[in-house]
Design an enzyme around this catalytic site. Structure first.
Site, mmCIF file in Angstrom:
data_model
loop_
_atom_site.group_PDB
_atom_site.id
_atom_site.type_symbol
_atom_site.label_atom_id
_atom_site.label_comp_id
_atom_site.label_asym_id
_atom_site.label_seq_id
_atom_site.Cartn_x
_atom_site.Cartn_y
_atom_site.Cartn_z
ATOM 1 N N HIS A 124 55.775 -11.078 -35.276
ATOM 2 C CA HIS A 124 54.482 -11.564 -35.779
ATOM 3 C C HIS A 124 53.880 -12.431 -34.671
ATOM 4 O O HIS A 124 54.621 -13.067 -33.904
ATOM 5 C CB HIS A 124 54.749 -12.398 -37.029
ATOM 6 C CG HIS A 124 53.552 -12.824 -37.799
ATOM 7 N ND1 HIS A 124 52.755 -13.878 -37.405
ATOM 8 C CD2 HIS A 124 53.012 -12.366 -38.957
ATOM 9 C CE1 HIS A 124 51.783 -14.039 -38.294
ATOM 10 N NE2 HIS A 124 51.914 -13.138 -39.243
ATOM 11 N N ASP A 201 62.719 -16.017 -37.294
ATOM 12 C CA ASP A 201 61.545 -16.091 -38.148
ATOM 13 C C ASP A 201 61.923 -15.409 -39.471
ATOM 14 O O ASP A 201 61.981 -14.185 -39.555
ATOM 15 C CB ASP A 201 60.379 -15.372 -37.440
ATOM 16 C CG ASP A 201 59.180 -15.167 -38.356
ATOM 17 O OD1 ASP A 201 59.272 -15.477 -39.554
ATOM 18 O OD2 ASP A 201 58.157 -14.670 -37.859
ATOM 19 N N GLN A 204 59.806 -13.265 -43.914
ATOM 20 C CA GLN A 204 59.871 -12.108 -44.824
ATOM 21 C C GLN A 204 61.295 -11.835 -45.289
ATOM 22 O O GLN A 204 61.544 -10.812 -45.936
ATOM 23 C CB GLN A 204 59.321 -10.851 -44.114
ATOM 24 C CG GLN A 204 57.891 -10.954 -43.661
ATOM 25 C CD GLN A 204 56.895 -10.932 -44.822
ATOM 26 O OE1 GLN A 204 57.224 -10.553 -45.943
ATOM 27 N NE2 GLN A 204 55.667 -11.367 -44.561
ATOM 28 N N LYS A 227 55.183 -17.406 -49.548
ATOM 29 C CA LYS A 227 55.714 -16.044 -49.678
ATOM 30 C C LYS A 227 56.911 -16.035 -50.631
ATOM 31 O O LYS A 227 57.612 -15.044 -50.768
ATOM 32 C CB LYS A 227 56.132 -15.521 -48.301
ATOM 33 C CG LYS A 227 54.948 -15.401 -47.330
ATOM 34 C CD LYS A 227 55.371 -14.810 -46.020
ATOM 35 C CE LYS A 227 54.359 -15.015 -44.912
ATOM 36 N NZ LYS A 227 53.140 -14.239 -45.040
ATOM 37 N N CYS A 365 48.878 -9.016 -38.011
ATOM 38 C CA CYS A 365 49.296 -10.013 -37.001
ATOM 39 C C CYS A 365 50.477 -9.512 -36.178
ATOM 40 O O CYS A 365 51.355 -10.305 -35.788
ATOM 41 C CB CYS A 365 49.639 -11.362 -37.639
ATOM 42 S SG CYS A 365 48.262 -12.119 -38.460
HETATM 43 N N1 PLP Z 1 56.207 -14.469 -39.484
HETATM 44 C C1 PLP Z 1 56.164 -13.420 -40.310
HETATM 45 C C2 PLP Z 1 57.187 -12.342 -40.181
HETATM 46 C C3 PLP Z 1 55.159 -13.342 -41.276
HETATM 47 O O1 PLP Z 1 55.114 -12.283 -42.086
HETATM 48 C C4 PLP Z 1 54.209 -14.372 -41.345
HETATM 49 C C5 PLP Z 1 53.099 -14.281 -42.315
HETATM 50 O O2 PLP Z 1 52.682 -13.220 -42.704
HETATM 51 C C6 PLP Z 1 54.320 -15.446 -40.472
HETATM 52 C C7 PLP Z 1 55.319 -15.466 -39.547
HETATM 53 C C8 PLP Z 1 53.349 -16.592 -40.533
HETATM 54 O O3 PLP Z 1 53.517 -17.275 -41.732
HETATM 55 P P1 PLP Z 1 52.497 -18.452 -42.138
HETATM 56 O O4 PLP Z 1 51.132 -17.862 -42.034
HETATM 57 O O5 PLP Z 1 52.896 -18.775 -43.541
HETATM 58 O O6 PLP Z 1 52.718 -19.569 -41.200
#
Ligand code: PLP
Length: 407
Positions: A124, A201, A204, A227, A365
């Site tokens: 991401h 990270d 998900q 989430k 993203c």
């Molecule tokens: N990393 C992953 C894999 C994500 O799916 C997301 C959000 O969709 C993020 C990071 C960023 O999360 P946040 O927008 O809650 O900071």
């Protein structure tokens, strides 16, 4: 799987019981943000109605009870991921904030010219851009683990990228676009052979499966409340205590200090050293209630139910001519990305919305994934345990309606 009455669980999510464009809402955008059950909404409402006060500072009743409730969430997070110490749980505004904290604070202390940071093709943007920013400042270099057509990382290339210059491996646990579950345990083990730090990270992953941070042995792990059936604006950074102790503060302000004078300032203990200013207290307390809710359903049950839904969806969608799946790893969560004939994903999403079906379209993203497949984006249905087979039937029928609209 225990015999769980999933209909009764679904009934606890008020937002799901409404119509949009005159059709029952079918919410399949859980990867972007999941919905909150009534208990979480009530908890947040009650905080605002009866319990609001600033935390950590006041000696009065409301301040102390708000502090206790807020800090109870930290204990629940520690229990959720099996961290050793409460001090290892830093509250942030979300995954993005957590990764920026590590890239900036850990990065400034530990990176120098020529050091290497390993990322993967399926990160991401939140796990790419903070590393690019710190690489620019320190002269560190970014290396990328490639993936194959099915959306699986090439571990042989990963192993060959690791060397004594590797200082950080930052990897997504579960891809938000492909659903791929990466072999993070193996990746951590390989990184540790070179004493590289590892950040995972988990945005998900934590909402969809049990995670044991000690078994994983990652140094940092990041995720977001919104989430996980919780509110927006709140998240977690887990960090190993010994690393967090060595890291300089990320932001300055109230709460993160021990003593301030114009001749110099000393900093608060962990975890507060990284928590400057008034946090989103209602969100923190609400998140505690989300964790109660997830715990009452059980993350193993959630994983099993979502897998069942994934299989049903794959089976039904694969009958549609002209539908091409993007991300076909055999180890994946209930994220289904696909393309439809030569219809632009945004156009498809707009038509599906008219049938009440909320899917996400675009690059999610993850532009490097789109670059890999040479596509502008995908249509993504991301399922949660509170979805059901009827939701998937509605998705299938909206897909077919979209196809006939464009032909
Ligand atoms: N990393 C992953 C894999 C994500 O799916 C997301 C959000 O969709 C993020 C990071 C960023 O999360 P946040 O927008 O809650 O900071």
């Amino acid at each position: 799987m225990q015999a769980i009455e999933w209909d009764k669980i679904r009934a606890q999510f008020p937002v799901l019981h409404q119509q949009v464009h005159g059709k029952p809402l079918v919410y399949l955008d859980n990867g972007a943000s999941s919905q909150m059950p009534q208990s979480v909404i009530d908890r947040i409402n009650n905080y605002h109605s009866m319990e609001h006060a600033n935390i950590h500072r006041g000696v009065h009743y409301l301040s102390q009870t708000a502090t206790d409730e807020y800090e109870r969430t930290r204990e629940k997070v520690r229990d959720l991921i099996h961290a050793r110490f409460i001090e290892e749980i830093i509250f942030t505004t979300g995954t993005t904030d957590s990764i920026n904290l590590v890239a900036d604070s850990w990065g400034h202390k530990n990176l120098k010219e020529g050091d290497e940071i390993i990322l993967s093709q399926m990160e991401h943007h939140a796990n790419i851009v903070p590393w690019q920013l710190i690489a620019q400042k320190t002269g560190a270099v970014i290396k990328v683990i490639p993936m194959d057509e099915s959306g699986v990382l090439d571990l042989e290339v990963y192993a060959s990228l690791l060397n004594e210059r590797t200082k950080m491996v930052a990897l997504v646990h579960v891809s938000n676009t492909l659903g791929t579950v990466n072999p993070v345990l193996e990746c951590c083990k390989l990184a540790k052979k070179f004493n590289a730090a590892v950040l995972i990270d988990g945005a998900q992953a934590v909402p969809h499966m049990p995670v044991d941070i000690q078994a994983l042995n990652a140094d940092f792990y990041a995720f977001s409340a919104h989430k996980m059936c919780g509110p927006t604006g709140f998240g977690v950074l887990y960090g190993k205590q010994e690393l967090l102790l060595e890291m300089p503060p990320y932001r300055g302000g109230g709460d993160m200090i021990d003593r301030v004078s114009f001749s110099g300032t000393t900093f608060n203990d962990l975890p507060h050293k990284f928590e400057a200013g008034t946090p989103p207290i209602a969100a923190g307390i609400g998140f505690g209630e989300s964790l109660n809710f997830l715990d009452s359903v059980g993350l193993s049950n959630i994983a099993a139910r979502e897998h069942e839904l994934l299989e049903y969806a794959n089976h039904e969608l694969s009958k549609i001519d002209g539908l091409q799946f993007i991300g076909t790893s055999t180890n994946k969560t209930s994220v289904i990305s696909f393309l439809l004939d030569n219809i632009h994903p945004t156009d498809a999403g707009t038509i599906m919305d008219k049938y009440g079906v909320a899917v996400r379209t675009g690059h999610h993203c993850t532009q490097p994934i789109m670059e890999y497949y040479s596509i502008p984006g995908t249509i993504r249905a991301s399922l949660s345990f509170y979805n059901n087979e009827q939701d998937i039937d509605a998705l299938v029928s909206a897909v077919k309606e979209t196809q006939s609209f464009f032909t």
